[in-house]
Design a protein around this motif. Structure first.
Motif, short mmCIF file in Angstrom:
data_model
loop_
_atom_site.label_atom_id
_atom_site.label_comp_id
_atom_site.label_asym_id
_atom_site.label_seq_id
_atom_site.Cartn_x
_atom_site.Cartn_y
_atom_site.Cartn_z
N SER A 27 16.17 -120.16 1.73
CA SER A 27 17.13 -120.01 0.64
C SER A 27 18.53 -119.65 1.14
O SER A 27 18.69 -118.92 2.11
CB SER A 27 16.62 -118.89 -0.29
OG SER A 27 17.66 -118.42 -1.12
N ASP A 29 20.60 -118.09 -0.86
CA ASP A 29 20.97 -116.86 -1.59
C ASP A 29 20.85 -115.66 -0.64
O ASP A 29 19.77 -115.39 -0.13
CB ASP A 29 20.01 -116.70 -2.79
CG ASP A 29 20.38 -115.52 -3.69
OD1 ASP A 29 21.14 -114.63 -3.25
OD2 ASP A 29 19.89 -115.50 -4.84
N SER A 230 11.43 -116.05 -5.11
CA SER A 230 12.85 -115.85 -4.82
C SER A 230 13.41 -114.71 -5.67
O SER A 230 12.86 -114.36 -6.72
CB SER A 230 13.65 -117.12 -5.10
OG SER A 230 13.72 -117.34 -6.50
N ASN A 232 16.03 -114.75 -7.48
CA ASN A 232 16.42 -115.32 -8.77
C ASN A 232 15.23 -115.41 -9.74
O ASN A 232 15.33 -115.05 -10.91
CB ASN A 232 17.02 -116.70 -8.50
CG ASN A 232 17.87 -117.14 -9.65
OD1 ASN A 232 18.44 -116.31 -10.36
ND2 ASN A 232 17.96 -118.44 -9.85
#
Ligand SMILES: [Zn+2]
Ligand SMILES: [Zn+2]
Ligand SMILES: [Zn+2]
Length: 256
Positions: A27, A29, A230, A232
């Motif tokens: 990821s 992020d 994740s 998110n």
């Protein structure tokens, strides 16, 4: 007010996991990069860290920790312990105090015997083990802590309450009946929540929320998270009730 900074929020592997190319490990992020779980607690001139995993040095540099009054250990699993050697910068003329229950301190002394000897090779960490008792308050500088015994699989370990907040990681049973009083009136609960699926020695996300509801904690933050979900996704799924912590997240909590 007491300030909390999440130094690490990952499970024992950290995220990314070595050699894993799953969507979370890949990821973009930054909140999906998780070092081993630890927090920094600051009130007035006092700074305390709970647990020193493998990235302790990197975490201390990132959080600009210039002084430290003590380290509290939840248990002696290596992802909570192995950064201990870098505490040597904080042991000058006086030995640096580390706090935990007797069995945890015994394991730490067995892993790092050179840090506790009376005669020491120059430059090694010089530590003073301070034994704490379950649910008996103790002070480090200006901050009072209360050790909260919980189960981590078959192992009895401790979380810590300070003011209106508590940090309880690596937990599979909060032993609610015996801890009812010490868990009452919490504004903020930071709780280990590994993944969606159940695990024998860690709460799942749902189990962590259930525990938080039972305790009646207002603000709930997950830590010790693995690479299956994740940031998110956790945020969306639990919005309104719990938030995933992330490395460098800072919170302020009321003292009493
Ligand atoms: Zn752990
Ligand atoms: Zn992965
Ligand atoms: Zn553990």
């Amino acid at each position: 007010m007491t300030e909390i900074e999440f130094l690490g929020t990952g499970t024992s592997h950290g995220i990314p996991v070595i050699a894993c190319h799953c969507p979370v490990c890949s990821s973009a992020d930054p909140r999906d990069k998780r070092w081993r779980s630890s927090i920094l607690i600051k009130r007035g001139c006092t700074s305390v860290v709970i647990d020193t995993g493998y990235e302790f040095r990197l975490q201390a540099l990132r959080a600009s920790i210039d002084s430290l009054d003590g380290v509290l250990y939840t248990h002696a699993h290596s992802d909570h312990l192995m950064g201990l050697d870098d505490l040597r910068v904080f042991s000058g003329h006086d030995r640096f105090s580390i706090y935990s229950t007797e069995p945890v301190l015994k394991t730490i002394e067995a892993v790092f015997p050179y840090a506790f000897r009376t005669w020491q090779y120059k430059g090694v960490p010089s530590l003073r083990p301070v034994t704490i008792e379950e649910r008996r308050p103790f002070k480090v500088g200006e901050i009072e802590f209360v050790p909260i015994p919980v189960m981590h699989g078959m192992m009895r370990i401790v979380g810590y309450r300070f003011g209106k907040a508590a940090y309880i990681t690596d937990v599979s049973d909060i032993l609610y009946d015996e801890n009812k009083e010490v868990l009452s009136g919490l504004d903020t609960l930071i709780i280990g929540a590994l993944r969606s699926r159940p695990h024998w020695s860690h709460f799942s996300f749902d189990q962590a929320v259930e525990a938080a509801d039972r305790i009646g904690a207002e603000n709930v933050y997950f830590t010790h998270i693995n690479h299956e979900t994740s940031h998110n996704e956790i945020e969306q799924r639990y919005s309104g009730r719990a938030k995933p912590g992330y490395d460098t997240l800072k919170l302020e909590v009321r003292d009493e």
